[in-house]
Write a protein that holds these residues in place. Structure first.
Motif, mmCIF file in Angstrom:
data_model
loop_
_atom_site.group_PDB
_atom_site.id
_atom_site.type_symbol
_atom_site.label_atom_id
_atom_site.label_comp_id
_atom_site.label_asym_id
_atom_site.label_seq_id
_atom_site.Cartn_x
_atom_site.Cartn_y
_atom_site.Cartn_z
ATOM 1 N N SER A 193 0.766 -1.169 -0.006
ATOM 2 C CA SER A 193 0.010 0.250 0.087
ATOM 3 C C SER A 193 0.786 1.163 0.005
ATOM 4 N N ARG A 194 1.857 1.060 -0.628
ATOM 5 C CA ARG A 194 2.802 2.428 -0.649
ATOM 6 C C ARG A 194 2.708 2.968 -2.094
ATOM 7 N N ASP A 195 2.978 4.331 -2.360
ATOM 8 C CA ASP A 195 2.877 4.829 -3.694
ATOM 9 C C ASP A 195 4.317 4.392 -4.207
ATOM 10 N N ILE A 196 4.302 3.786 -5.216
ATOM 11 C CA ILE A 196 5.558 3.240 -5.959
ATOM 12 C C ILE A 196 5.587 4.420 -7.335
ATOM 13 N N VAL A 197 6.472 5.222 -7.478
ATOM 14 C CA VAL A 197 6.404 6.027 -8.668
ATOM 15 C C VAL A 197 7.511 6.071 -9.398
ATOM 16 N N PRO A 198 7.434 5.639 -10.851
ATOM 17 C CA PRO A 198 8.638 5.637 -11.686
ATOM 18 C C PRO A 198 9.072 6.992 -11.830
ATOM 19 N N LYS A 257 6.781 -0.566 8.123
ATOM 20 C CA LYS A 257 6.212 -0.877 6.985
ATOM 21 C C LYS A 257 4.896 -0.247 6.865
ATOM 22 N N CYS A 258 4.074 0.328 8.182
ATOM 23 C CA CYS A 258 3.046 1.088 8.149
ATOM 24 C C CYS A 258 3.224 2.342 8.214
ATOM 25 N N ILE A 259 4.491 2.695 8.855
ATOM 26 C CA ILE A 259 4.693 4.329 9.028
ATOM 27 C C ILE A 259 5.161 4.921 7.679
ATOM 28 N N VAL A 260 6.091 4.482 6.984
ATOM 29 C CA VAL A 260 6.751 4.732 5.679
ATOM 30 C C VAL A 260 5.859 5.187 4.715
ATOM 31 N N PRO A 261 4.781 4.264 4.552
ATOM 32 C CA PRO A 261 3.802 4.448 3.236
ATOM 33 C C PRO A 261 2.865 5.989 3.605
ATOM 34 N N SER A 262 2.857 6.280 4.804
ATOM 35 C CA SER A 262 2.028 7.247 5.372
ATOM 36 C C SER A 262 2.929 8.964 5.304
ATOM 37 N N LEU A 263 4.157 8.761 5.140
ATOM 38 C CA LEU A 263 4.935 9.851 4.930
ATOM 39 C C LEU A 263 5.734 10.168 3.827
#
Length: 448
Positions: A193-198, A257-263
């Protein structure tokens, strides 16, 4: 010219067979297709192929398959009538539509797998074809099993596995210096659930996290103190590696794993690949982001590094079972930086340029001239000049080589000088010899 149309509409549906040969005898053509019975079965089934055998009586050949293709066509009969009395009068054409078709059988597959059971007699140079001596004529043919001098016919166990041509064009090997390729993903994503951006020079990067990601922290019971530790790190530095966040925050991997995708969002390609970037921060517009670009450093096996630095799995296993060998020379596996007087933590290290604690490298980054107003970074090299990573990689290799050279000179690998009397001169010129057990390991390290 006059034209008359007769029987313009016909409800008779026909089937088209594009026979891949010149038809001289219709009966022989039907025999190669398996007869009327086999043709009727193929026409009555939508998925069955029409089988064609150029040698119907020879079982040692591969069947050529005809595939049904949807098509539309008309069968038209044209009759031309000319006047015998008046040759100059225009001819009269009569058209008759005999039927229409919706399907066509075409033979586009390979048909060159044909084997003829030919053999030679001992005293005859001519080839002979005698199928009756190779196959029994019936179930009760006992004369076949009584034969003693049978011809040797060596046939393949199976024919070709496929009968269609491959139109794939393989790209030839191209020589490249490695400086003109966009960096790609080196491993599969591990955070959900993290933003993976090319990386792109035109697209807009995410400004805020997804709401579902924020809700997930409540399910995983992430405390405010843990969230604040990671948040303060991103406020201090906008771009981080995963190892750097684990080391500096002290938060467990499951919570991180839960904190990093929110920041932050994650770059999958480009100069900042495999790094986490704070939401709202655009490294394309900030010249200081050159310190945070990705630096991929890999150790060579020929340099004897496998004696000191094992792969990650073996290194973690050794740490759990017993103290790691030569721990005073090798950095800890969880240490996210590179020190000048230590060996790298693993054979492949993903670092930022600011993680290289070497004054010479940091001075090189500092001396890069500032771009003009309105300038943007490069899609492949970021804010750094072309070939900069190669220079940094060479500096690190020389540093590691010098570290190992000093380590061996201390006597830990039983280095022996050529003579005791001329020990100082030999040491100054680099003329040293090694024991047979360690010669292969040290030859590359002392090779200038």
């Amino acid at each position: 010219m006059t034209t008359k149309q007769v029987n313009f509409s016909s409800n008779k549906e026909l089937e088209v067979i594009e026979y891949p040969a010149k038809v001289v005898n219709v009966d022989k053509m039907v025999e190669t297709l398996g007869g009327i019975v086999n043709i009727s079965q193929s026409l009555g089934c939508e998925q069955k192929r029409l089988e064609l055998r150029f040698h119907p009586k020879n079982p040692y050949n591969k069947v050529t398959g005809g595939d049904a293709v949807q098509s539309a066509g008309l069968l038209i009969s044209v009759k031309v009538r000319r006047s015998k009395k008046n040759r100059s009068s225009p001819a009269e054409y009569r058209l008759c539509i005999l039927g229409h078709c919706k399907r066509t059988f075409t033979f586009n597959s390979l048909c060159d797998f044909q084997f003829l059971p030919l053999y030679k007699q001992p005293n005859d140079s001519n080839l002979k074809f005698n199928l009756s001596s190779l196959l029994p004529q019936s179930i009760t043919d006992t004369d076949y099993f009584a034969q003693t001098d049978l011809p040797l016919v060596s046939l393949p166990q199976i024919f070709a596995r496929v009968d269609t041509t491959n139109s794939t064009i393989f790209r030839g090997d191209q020589q490249d210096d490695g400086q003109n390729d966009v960096l790609g993903v080196i491993q599969k994503s591990t955070y959900d659930s993290r933003d993976i951006v090319p990386f792109s020079m035109t697209d807009v990067f995410p400004e805020r996290p997804d709401l579902q990601t924020v809700k997930r922290m409540r399910i995983k019971y992430v405390s405010d103190e843990q969230l604040q530790k990671v948040k303060s790190l991103f406020e201090e530095c906008p771009i981080w590696t995963r190892k750097g966040l684990l080391y500096e925050s002290g938060v467990s991997l499951e919570k991180l794993k839960c904190i990093v995708p929110s920041l932050s969002y994650y770059f999958s390609t480009g100069p900042w690949r495999t790094l986490y970037v704070r939401y709202g921060y655009d490294p394309r517009k900030d010249f200081k982001s050159r310190y945070y670009q990705t630096f991929d450093y890999r150790l060579r096996f020929r340099s004897g590094m496998s004696e000191f630095v094992a792969n990650r799995k073996d290194q973690l296993k050794k740490q759990n079972e017993s103290p790691y060998e030569l721990s005073e020379l090798v950095q800890d596996i969880n240490y996210p930086y590179f020190e000048e007087n230590k060996l790298p933590r693993s054979r492949q290290c993903i670092l930022r340029y600011c993680d290289l604690h070497m004054p010479k490298i940091q001075e090189m980054i500092e001396k890069i001239p500032s771009p003009r107003t309105g300038a943007i970074c490069n899609e492949k090299t970021g804010w750094l000049p072309a070939g900069f990573d190669m220079q940094v990689r060479q500096i690190m290799s020389n540093c590691i080589k010098e570290l190992l050279r000093n380590h061996y000179r201390k006597g830990q690998t039983h280095v022996e000088l050529d003579s005791v009397d001329n020990a100082e001169d030999a040491d100054a010129e680099g003329d040293v010899t090694f024991d047979e057990d360690n010669s292969d390991l040290c030859r590359e390290i002392f090779d200038e």
